[in-house]
Design an enzyme around this catalytic site. Structure first.
Site, mmCIF file in Angstrom:
data_model
loop_
_atom_site.group_PDB
_atom_site.id
_atom_site.type_symbol
_atom_site.label_atom_id
_atom_site.label_comp_id
_atom_site.label_asym_id
_atom_site.label_seq_id
_atom_site.Cartn_x
_atom_site.Cartn_y
_atom_site.Cartn_z
ATOM 1 N N HIS A 190 0.540 9.965 -12.143
ATOM 2 C CA HIS A 190 -0.897 9.835 -12.373
ATOM 3 C C HIS A 190 -1.457 11.142 -12.930
ATOM 4 O O HIS A 190 -1.187 12.208 -12.386
ATOM 5 C CB HIS A 190 -1.597 9.485 -11.063
ATOM 6 C CG HIS A 190 -2.992 8.982 -11.261
ATOM 7 N ND1 HIS A 190 -4.016 9.814 -11.659
ATOM 8 C CD2 HIS A 190 -3.529 7.753 -11.137
ATOM 9 C CE1 HIS A 190 -5.124 9.098 -11.752
ATOM 10 N NE2 HIS A 190 -4.852 7.844 -11.444
ATOM 11 N N GLY A 222 -0.758 -4.184 3.451
ATOM 12 C CA GLY A 222 -1.637 -3.721 2.388
ATOM 13 C C GLY A 222 -2.318 -4.915 1.738
ATOM 14 O O GLY A 222 -2.356 -6.011 2.298
ATOM 15 N N GLY A 273 4.370 -5.646 6.143
ATOM 16 C CA GLY A 273 3.416 -4.814 5.403
ATOM 17 C C GLY A 273 2.057 -5.484 5.352
ATOM 18 O O GLY A 273 1.956 -6.697 5.176
ATOM 19 N N ALA A 316 -1.470 -6.856 -0.710
ATOM 20 C CA ALA A 316 -0.609 -8.016 -0.922
ATOM 21 C C ALA A 316 -0.256 -8.677 0.405
ATOM 22 O O ALA A 316 -0.411 -9.894 0.573
ATOM 23 C CB ALA A 316 0.651 -7.606 -1.681
ATOM 24 N N SER A 341 -9.615 9.723 -8.754
ATOM 25 C CA SER A 341 -9.571 8.445 -9.455
ATOM 26 C C SER A 341 -9.651 8.567 -10.976
ATOM 27 O O SER A 341 -10.375 9.395 -11.521
ATOM 28 C CB SER A 341 -10.727 7.576 -8.992
ATOM 29 O OG SER A 341 -10.908 6.504 -9.888
ATOM 30 N N ARG A 389 -2.377 6.148 -18.518
ATOM 31 C CA ARG A 389 -1.977 7.234 -17.621
ATOM 32 C C ARG A 389 -0.763 8.002 -18.113
ATOM 33 O O ARG A 389 -0.711 9.226 -18.006
ATOM 34 C CB ARG A 389 -1.677 6.651 -16.248
ATOM 35 C CG ARG A 389 -2.932 6.150 -15.604
ATOM 36 C CD ARG A 389 -2.646 5.500 -14.295
ATOM 37 N NE ARG A 389 -3.916 5.193 -13.633
ATOM 38 C CZ ARG A 389 -4.023 4.514 -12.517
ATOM 39 N NH1 ARG A 389 -2.947 4.054 -11.919
ATOM 40 N NH2 ARG A 389 -5.194 4.297 -11.986
#
Lengths: 258, 637
Positions: free
Chosen positions: B267, B43, B41, B45, B285, B331
């Site tokens: 979200h 991304g 991965g 991280a 956002s 949220r």
């Protein structure tokens, strides 16, 4: 809506390709273009056929994965949008739509509409970075950056690396992509130490990948989903000229970080 | 039962990280090149970890399914990244960020991990700035800040509405630099199929080349999973089309514990669903709630256009119900309240949607300021809906967005399988039952730049000269398993496409394991998922061949994992007999619909162990302690 599709099918990088015709009779105008292709693929699978291969991921115009040429235009009929952001309401009932992969020597076709853009990674690898390791760094406010410069750098940094600029250019040039990265880093104070070596090696890599040169058609700017301006190509050319006047050994030394 | 030892250094949490660093066993610079590390991965991280480890001198192999590592879904994160820099002089501190995160997570995360996150966060802003990330600046040249939900300070750093893109490109460029130097090797268009354990240690992976269909293995001294979250189990989510749980789930089936899988964040501000062909939902956002006001008409079935509805007839439900946080409640609270007003029939046009209105902000601050802050988000919204938020209020509704649950990891971020690490959204550790806005990028980059590169050596230092190669028979066995599974998938010749089964799974998950859950509903969901697994096994069709690019085969493989995971999520939600954060069990709520925790019986992390196909998972509990911030009822009123 009724739509007739002519889709490029090609079974591998070396295989011969051709257009295949599909008719869709019930297209919702709120569908995105790629959702329309999803629906088509579901039909193809259910009827025992081989679905159309195409790249897409975020489906909100930021990852740069989707890449078709639609009716002769990279990313289709939208203004400042990617293929995944195109809605079917951009077309009319009864339209014929021609869908092809991005065509460039630098972007080999993997299958159907899917191409590889690793050439862009190699251009970044040649110098599209600031050489810093992870760890403690000076405070972000230690070097103030004027609002105008930060905004200008951001205008360039918005590039999503999709390759539409290359696909749109009659010369297959990657100068908008390269110019955007050279400018983003070259505008910022943090990018100054490697500015000379960066532009030199990125442009050289761009040439090695087989991309053409810029002759100011400005098609790239028009096709760019982020509206990146060709003024960044001009900026890169000026930087490149300055870099060419430097001694080659010095440039080389900087690149290696000595 | 799993043996779980978080390995948190003893003493106050504020000193734990320093203590850890002072005592961790190091690997010397001359020895580092002899260690191979696999990172799955790319991304925030994964790219940050791969770049950092390669820069230290380790040999790093990086895998991603995209054609370029720059396309990982972190790139779509919009709003910002938190750091307690206190640039605004408004009382921020490491403790405040710890407090907000722990409280925001409704006390279901590990204190020590959360403290460390708050502690290293300031460094991320400096690191990114040094890499050339163009954070928004004020006219004097200093970095600008904005505010996000669930907090009373301005600590969010941003690059227009593309903060994730810019932070990811910073990490991507650092990684490409390491590829140029020769310390990192990229393996794009590959998908991990399995991990290989030898003598109780993870020693490598089996992967499929997505272009050729070849099955290959690679051995290593450590395997790092940075493969993201599993929100696509809901089919419709804000995740990318190809985001999946396969890497984490296959590791889980080889012994890694899966922690709190039911903790999924919905979200509050996404563009409402428009048709049944849709899988991708677009997020708007959370930063928009800085300037946008959320409301619905007070009258049920009000068909007037929003500008015809006078102020007194508008129900600004967040401002009325939560006067101190207003539109900036966390949220889970914002999402749940949108559901409540729509359940009461107040949704716009009788549909499941509410207004997010910028007219007051435009009046107050001017068109240009709002355009500078949110221009690209407004454009994106208009592109999709044909309505301009400059002219009419946005219409929004909650959607699945982020997974707090994930692979269990200890304080150093290693799973319960030695040599296997999990970072970023793929692990469970920092966000408890609800993640605050602008905290996911913070956690991913903290893990990748600052935590893993310091902790991985603790496990590597005594591995020297114990090399394992892919010649080991365990690799051949794992490869054979993978080939059998792909052969089995290719021989499915029923009538249903993988996508149609996935969509139905998503509907079950959303209806029964979404914003509101009940014991009865979760049991129904589990039996419905069993039926879908039956359809997957007996009535699915996979077209084409396995020798080359086959996206339907990729989807079918991922779907099998989602079906098993979905079942476990329902089980986890069922067993967690309380409400906390995003996990809302209708049986446990106050009169006005707020969550009611059961701290006596549920102050733990639920860690699930795979016991084999058709065997129920086994639960092990890691008790949580609250020594620094005592338990309190979360209130944003």
């Amino acid at each position: 809506m009724r739509i007739k599709l002519h889709i490029w099918r090609q079974n591998g990088p070396q295989a011969k390709g051709d257009f295949e015709v599909h008719q869709l009779d019930d297209v919702d105008e709120d569908m995105s273009f790629l959702e329309m292709l999803d629906v088509l693929n579901e039909e193809i699978i259910e009827s025992g056929g081989d679905p159309v291969t195409f790249d897409s991921d975020c489906r909100e115009g930021i990852c740069g994965a989707c890449s078709c040429v639609i009716n002769g235009r990279p990313h289709g009929p939208g203004h400042k949008s990617t293929t995944c952001q195109i809605r079917m309401r951009s077309f009319n009932d009864g339209d014929e739509i021609w869908i092809e992969p991005f065509r460039s020597r630098g972007f080999p076709v993997v299958k159907d509409l899917m191409v590889d853009r690793e050439a862009f990674d190699r251009i970044i690898r040649a110098g599209g970075f600031i050489s810093v390791h992870s760890g403690p760094k000076p405070d972000a406010n230690d070097i103030p950056i004027p609002h105008r410069i930060a905004e200008e750098a951001m205008d360039a940094a918005e590039c999503i690396g999709c390759g539409a600029c290359v696909a749109a250019c009659p010369n297959g040039s990657a100068m908008l992509f390269t110019g955007a990265k050279v400018s983003h880093l070259g505008l910022l104070p943090q990018g100054q130490p490697e500015r000379v070596s960066r532009v030199k090696s990125m442009v050289d890599q761009m040439d090695d990948e087989g991309f053409g040169a810029c002759t100011n058609y400005a098609e790239c700017q028009d096709a760019c989903p982020k509206g990146i301006s060709i003024r960044f190509i001009g900026r890169m050319n000026r930087d490149y000229l300055k870099a060419s006047l430097c001694e080659p050994e010095k440039v080389q030394g900087q690149l290696k970080g000595h | 039962m799993l043996e779980l030892n978080a390995g948190i250094p003893e003493g106050p949490v504020s000193e734990a990280w320093t203590k850890y660093l002072d005592h961790v066993k190091l690997v010397g610079p001359r020895n580092r090149p002899s260690y191979d590390v696999i990172v799955v991965g790319t991304g925030l991280a994964g790219a940050a970890a791969a770049a950092s480890l390669a820069a230290q001198g380790y040999k790093v192999h990086v895998f991603c399914f995209q054609d370029s590592s720059r396309r990982a879904h972190s790139i779509a994160a919009q709003g910002g990244i938190n750091a307690p820099k206190n640039y605004r002089n408004d009382g921020d501190s490491v403790y405040r960020l710890f407090y907000d995160t722990q409280k925001g997570g409704d006390f279901r995360s590990r204190e020590a991990n959360v403290w460390r996150l708050a502690e290293v966060a300031t460094g991320i802003i400096d690191q990114a700035t040094a890499q050339g990330v163009p954070f928004a600046r004020e006219y004097g040249g200093n970095v600008a800040n904005r505010s996000f939900g669930g907090v009373l300070v301005e600590r969010t750093f941003y690059c227009r509405g593309q903060t994730g893109q810019q932070l990811l490109l910073g990490a991507y460029q650092a990684l490409q630099h390491q590829v140029a130097v020769g310390n990192a090797v990229m393996h794009p268009r590959t998908e991990i199929q399995d991990i290989v354990n030898i003598d109780g240690r993870c020693r490598g992976i089996v992967y499929r080349c997505l272009k050729t269909g070849e099955i290959r293995s690679m051995s290593a001294d450590a395997v790092v999973l940075a493969s993201g979250g599993y929100g696509n189990v809901f089919f419709q989510s804000t995740n990318a089309f190809n985001s999946n749980v396969t890497a984490a789930w296959r590791a889980h089936k080889r012994g890694a514990g899966m922690a709190n899988p039911c903790m999924v964040q919905i979200h509050p501000t996404c563009i409402p669903v428009s048709g049944n062909f849709q899988c991708k939902l677009t997020l708007m956002s959370e930063s928009l709630r800085n300037d946008g006001r959320v409301w619905v008409p007070r009258k049920e079935g009000d068909t007037r256009s929003p500008d015809q509805i006078p102020e007194a007839e508008r129900y600004y439900y967040l401002e009325e119900r939560y006067p101190s946080f207003g539109n900036l409640v966390p949220r889970d609270v914002a999402a749940r309240n949108a559901k409540y007003v729509c359940d009461d029939g107040l949704g716009i046009g009788g549909r499941k949607q509410v207004y997010l209105d910028f007219s007051d902000a435009i009046k107050e601050r001017g068109h240009q300021v709002i355009a500078e802050r949110y221009g690209n988000l407004f454009d994106m919204y208009e592109e999709i809906t044909t309505e301009s938020p400059y002219q009419v209020p946005m219409r929004i509704f909650p959607a699945v967005h982020y997974c707090m649950g994930g692979l269990w990891v200890d304080y150093g971020l290693m799973t319960n399988i030695p040599g296997l690490w999990a970072i970023g959204e793929a692990n469970f550790s920092d966000h408890g039952a609800n993640r605050l806005g602008a905290s996911s990028m913070m956690q991913c980059l903290a893990d990748g730049y600052f935590v893993l590169p310091q902790t991985i050596c603790s496990d590597l230092h005594d591995l020297y000269r114990q090399k394992v190669t892919t010649e080991h028979p365990e690799f051949a066995k794992a490869e054979a398993d993978v080939k059998d599974r792909i052969h089995w998938l290719m021989s499915r010749q029923g009538s249903r496409t993988p996508m149609s089964i996935h969509k139905e799974l998503g509907e079950v998950m959303w209806d029964y394991c979404g914003m509101a859950r009940t014991a009865d509903g979760l049991q129904q969901a589990m039996s419905k998922i069993d039926d879908l697994r039956d359809a997957f096994e007996n009535d699915m069709i996979v077209p084409g061949s396995a020798d080359g690019t086959n996206q339907a085969l990729e989807r079918a493989g991922r779907l099998g994992d989602f079906l098993e995971l979905g079942h476990l999520m329902c089980r986890d939600a069922y067993e967690r007999n309380e409400s906390c954060g995003c996990h809302f069990r209708e049986e446990h709520q106050t009169d006005d619909g707020e969550v009611v925790r059961d701290d006596e019986n549920c102050s733990h992390v639920s860690v699930w162990e795979w016991k084999g196909k058709d065997q129920p998972h086994e639960l092990t509990k890691e008790a949580l302690s609250f020594d620094t911030l005592p338990l309190m009822t979360r209130s944003y009123k």
